[in-house]
Enzyme design. Structure first.
Site, PDB file in Angstrom:
ATOM      1  N   VAL A 106       8.650  -7.874   1.907  1.00 48.35           N
ATOM      2  CA  VAL A 106       7.361  -7.202   1.952  1.00 48.35           C
ATOM      3  C   VAL A 106       6.303  -8.237   1.618  1.00 48.35           C
ATOM      4  CG1 VAL A 106       5.941  -5.340   1.010  1.00 48.35           C
ATOM      5  CG2 VAL A 106       8.426  -5.045   1.180  1.00 48.35           C
ATOM      6  N   CYS A 107       5.251  -8.306   2.429  1.00 46.37           N
ATOM      7  CA  CYS A 107       4.112  -9.173   2.168  1.00 46.37           C
ATOM      8  C   CYS A 107       4.549 -10.629   2.010  1.00 46.37           C
ATOM      9  CB  CYS A 107       3.362  -8.659   0.942  1.00 46.37           C
ATOM     10  SG  CYS A 107       1.701  -9.327   0.723  1.00 46.37           S
ATOM     11  N   ALA A 108       4.171 -11.276   0.899  1.00 49.63           N
ATOM     12  CA  ALA A 108       4.479 -12.690   0.685  1.00 49.63           C
ATOM     13  C   ALA A 108       5.968 -12.959   0.564  1.00 49.63           C
ATOM     14  CB  ALA A 108       3.761 -13.193  -0.573  1.00 49.63           C
TER      15      ALA A 108
END
Length: 310
Positions: A106-108
């Site tokens: 998720v995300c980074a």
């Protein structure tokens, strides 16, 4: 997915973690057998929002059915977190995938997969603020913009923050069916949405992007028995409203009448059976049509537009 293993990095965003964790824990509450585990390189993990989290530092034995997920974290840039995951942790990520397991971010968290060599030659995504940097750090990856999540050879990435919920719902739908994913979305009071540019693969999810509890309960009843005769009066009574009220609420929420929704589910299942070698006559009987001509008429109709969400 028998075990969901979350790998926590210092500065982890709570929603990056909590969104997928809520989806999978709700699935476990429904008896689907998921076990959630949290590991990190240190026993106490600071979060971006200031709440410290405890995690195991000893990894459990993983099998190919397990999901290894890396939530995102707060940082000034992806390179600033290079020291947060040791080389042996990155090896664990790549070894799990090599053994047939699924890895997700998720995300980074996509950067952790990139450092493990899992983004090379694959489609991926991340938060829009980090997409340029991700593409620069991993030039052999194909960074897809303006999508909620991507899937490529058991490497799953999402755009960040709330999109982790969409990713988790998709994984549940792929393993346990769209009706289960829709039920979890309803429990969480979120939209059972998909990437907007992709084909909506299931009517059970496609028409669940609303928050009307009465209609959700009616859909639950139809989903469970779409191949049976479901008189409108009985369906309305089961959710405690009149036939007229149910039709009005159902049409407003889904764009379909209850009957048309049931027919859509039947048609979708029949098309699946036909694609796998069933005759039209056999498929029609299996999904509840007494006369195969009804199935033929439905197959000849134009495809219904996907209802708007949001």
């Amino acid at each position: 997915m028998s075990r969901i293993l979350f790998l926590l990095v210092p500065g982890v965003h709570l929603l990056d973690l909590a969104g997928p964790a809520q989806v999978f824990s709700t699935a476990a509450d429904l008896g689907l057998g998921q076990t959630l585990t949290y590991v990190a390189e240190q026993p106490v993990v600071p979060t971006a929002q200031g709440v410290p989290l405890q995690a195991d530092t000893v990894w459990p034995e993983l099998c190919p059915d397990d999901l290894l997920l890396v939530p995102g974290w707060r940082s000034s840039g992806l390179s600033s977190s290079d020291q947060w995951l040791a080389p042996d942790t990155l090896v664990r990520l790549s070894e799990h995938h090599a053994a047939g397991g699924t890895v997700a971010s998720v995300c980074a968290g996509a950067d952790a997969l990139g450092r493990a060599g899992l983004l090379d030659g694959r489609r991926c995504t991340t938060h829009h603020d980090l997409q340029d940097e991700l593409a620069a750090r991993y030039p052999r990856a194909t960074v897809v913009r303006d999508v909620l999540y991507t899937l490529d050879d058991r490497v799953v990435t999402s755009a960040g923050i709330a999109s982790g919920i969409d990713l988790a719902l998709h994984l549940v739908a792929a393993e346990h069916g769209p009706a289960v994913a829709a039920q979890i979305a309803r429990e969480m009071v979120v939209y059972a949405r998909r990437n907007g540019h992709e084909r909506q693969e299931s009517a059970m999810l496609r028409h669940r992007s609303h928050l009307d509890d009465t209609v959700h309960r009616a859909q639950d009843a139809i989903d469970a028995r779409f191949d049976s005769r479901l008189p409108l009066g009985g369906l309305a009574a089961s959710v405690g409203v009149s036939e007229r009220t149910l039709t009005r609420l159902f049409t407003r929420a889904t764009g379909l009448t209850p009957l048309r929704y049931q027919q859509t589910l039947r048609l979708e299942r029949a098309e699946h059976l036909i694609a796998h070698g069933a005759t039209v006559e056999h498929a029609a009987r299996t999904v509840g049509f007494e006369d195969p001509r009804m199935l033929r008429r439905l197959r000849a109709r134009p495809t219904l537009p996907t209802p708007a969400t949001g």
